[in-house]
Enzyme design. Sequence first.
Site, PDB file in Angstrom:
ATOM      1  N   HIS A  63       0.855  -1.189   0.000  1.00 33.61           N
ATOM      2  CA  HIS A  63       0.000   0.000   0.000  1.00 33.61           C
ATOM      3  C   HIS A  63       0.888   1.236   0.000  1.00 33.61           C
ATOM      4  O   HIS A  63       2.111   1.148   0.160  1.00 33.61           O
ATOM      5  CB  HIS A  63      -0.990  -0.005   1.166  1.00 33.61           C
ATOM      6  CG  HIS A  63      -0.378   0.085   2.539  1.00 33.61           C
ATOM      7  ND1 HIS A  63       0.521  -0.822   3.031  1.00 33.61           N
ATOM      8  CD2 HIS A  63      -0.571   0.990   3.542  1.00 33.61           C
ATOM      9  CE1 HIS A  63       0.855  -0.485   4.261  1.00 33.61           C
ATOM     10  NE2 HIS A  63       0.211   0.611   4.599  1.00 33.61           N
ATOM     11  N   HIS A  65       1.176   3.929   1.953  1.00 33.55           N
ATOM     12  CA  HIS A  65       1.611   4.694   3.124  1.00 33.55           C
ATOM     13  C   HIS A  65       3.135   4.847   3.088  1.00 33.55           C
ATOM     14  O   HIS A  65       3.860   3.935   2.678  1.00 33.55           O
ATOM     15  CB  HIS A  65       1.180   3.997   4.427  1.00 33.55           C
ATOM     16  CG  HIS A  65      -0.234   4.343   4.822  1.00 33.55           C
ATOM     17  ND1 HIS A  65      -1.021   3.524   5.584  1.00 33.55           N
ATOM     18  CD2 HIS A  65      -0.989   5.451   4.546  1.00 33.55           C
ATOM     19  CE1 HIS A  65      -2.211   4.104   5.772  1.00 33.55           C
ATOM     20  NE2 HIS A  65      -2.212   5.265   5.156  1.00 33.55           N
ATOM     21  N   ASP A  67       5.594   4.767   5.144  1.00 38.59           N
ATOM     22  CA  ASP A  67       6.548   3.842   5.777  1.00 38.59           C
ATOM     23  C   ASP A  67       6.719   2.550   4.974  1.00 38.59           C
ATOM     24  O   ASP A  67       7.512   1.689   5.340  1.00 38.59           O
ATOM     25  CB  ASP A  67       6.155   3.541   7.235  1.00 38.59           C
ATOM     26  CG  ASP A  67       4.767   2.957   7.398  1.00 38.59           C
ATOM     27  OD1 ASP A  67       3.847   3.363   6.661  1.00 38.59           O
ATOM     28  OD2 ASP A  67       4.578   2.079   8.272  1.00 38.59           O
ATOM     29  N   HIS A 145      -7.470  -2.026   5.524  1.00 36.38           N
ATOM     30  CA  HIS A 145      -6.617  -1.034   6.175  1.00 36.38           C
ATOM     31  C   HIS A 145      -7.283   0.338   6.019  1.00 36.38           C
ATOM     32  O   HIS A 145      -8.412   0.431   5.559  1.00 36.38           O
ATOM     33  CB  HIS A 145      -5.228  -1.083   5.520  1.00 36.38           C
ATOM     34  CG  HIS A 145      -4.164  -0.308   6.231  1.00 36.38           C
ATOM     35  ND1 HIS A 145      -4.035  -0.272   7.599  1.00 36.38           N
ATOM     36  CD2 HIS A 145      -3.136   0.448   5.743  1.00 36.38           C
ATOM     37  CE1 HIS A 145      -2.998   0.485   7.918  1.00 36.38           C
ATOM     38  NE2 HIS A 145      -2.441   0.944   6.811  1.00 36.38           N
TER      39      HIS A 145
HETATM   40 ZN    ZN Z   1      -0.272   1.517   6.566  1.00 40.30          ZN
END
Ligand code: ZN
EC number: 3.1.26.11
Length: 309
Positions: A63, A65, A67, A145
């Site tokens: 995904h 995001h 990080d 998520h």
């Molecule tokens: Zn995440």
Amino acid sequence: MDIQFLGTGAGQPSKARNVSSLALKLLDEINEVWLFDCGEGTQNRILETTIRPRKVSKIFITHLHGDHIFGLPGFLSSRAFQANEEQTDLDIYGPQGIKSFVLTSLRVSGSRLPYRIHFHEFDQDSLGKILETDKFTVYAEELDHTIFCVGYRVMQKDLEGTLDAEKLKAAGVPFGPLFGKIKNGQDVVLEDGTEIKAADYISAPRPGKIITILGDTRKTNASVRLAVNADVLVHESTYGKGDEKIARNHGHSTNMQAAQVAAEASAKRLLLNHISARFLSKDISQLKKDAASIFENVHVVKDLEEVEI
Ligand SMILES: [Zn+2]
């Protein structure tokens, strides 16, 4: 086949754990390394391993995001500076938007790569089998998520049986072309009239391995489907026992939920990653102990740890 964990922390780097990335090392199988997620600093972690960036042929992103993807521009740029080494193409699989992220980062920083990147973007409607080669098939399914996020199921194709050369020699088969015929499944008759049935000299095919690598997620049935009979399930454990409510609010799982998924899927082994920096070492042993009450073969992984599959 090994998994080497490059970053096992959640959200932001800490001294002990970098942000998400792991390497599936398929060196014996296909002489390649596949990366799953590439958080910031992944290339620094790779420097501490024997992984050669040029061997990284595919990157799978769960995904978008930060990080999980902020390490991509740096890694891709450094991969270009492999002196005297052949420049090989690279495939990136991930949610729609990953191509724009990578190309924008490269463009505005004036980075030019001497190799090609092939992007394979998907969305909710284009999941399922995302890759098939002669040795592996990879499936992706949507998890649960706070943004679109997937889990991957990597299935190695069954391995052909091997020829028992000693047994053939003992049966009086002269070493040479006959071995090849028998290996191809052909029955042969020796000069003295002895009949050799190929099936008696070839071991049964061995089932290929199943490796399930999930992105960030609440507990969901998709995780169980992806992990059915997996040899290894890599599951996030951002939270611990009793934190189920807060985990749900933040789109994550606890160690107990990860263990439930592993048990429901009849996975063989569970590796917990995406560990919050608030967990101290005594908490880590507790994370494992609690999860083991539901699924015994569980382990909380560390950065740079290598696990043989
Ligand atoms: Zn995440």
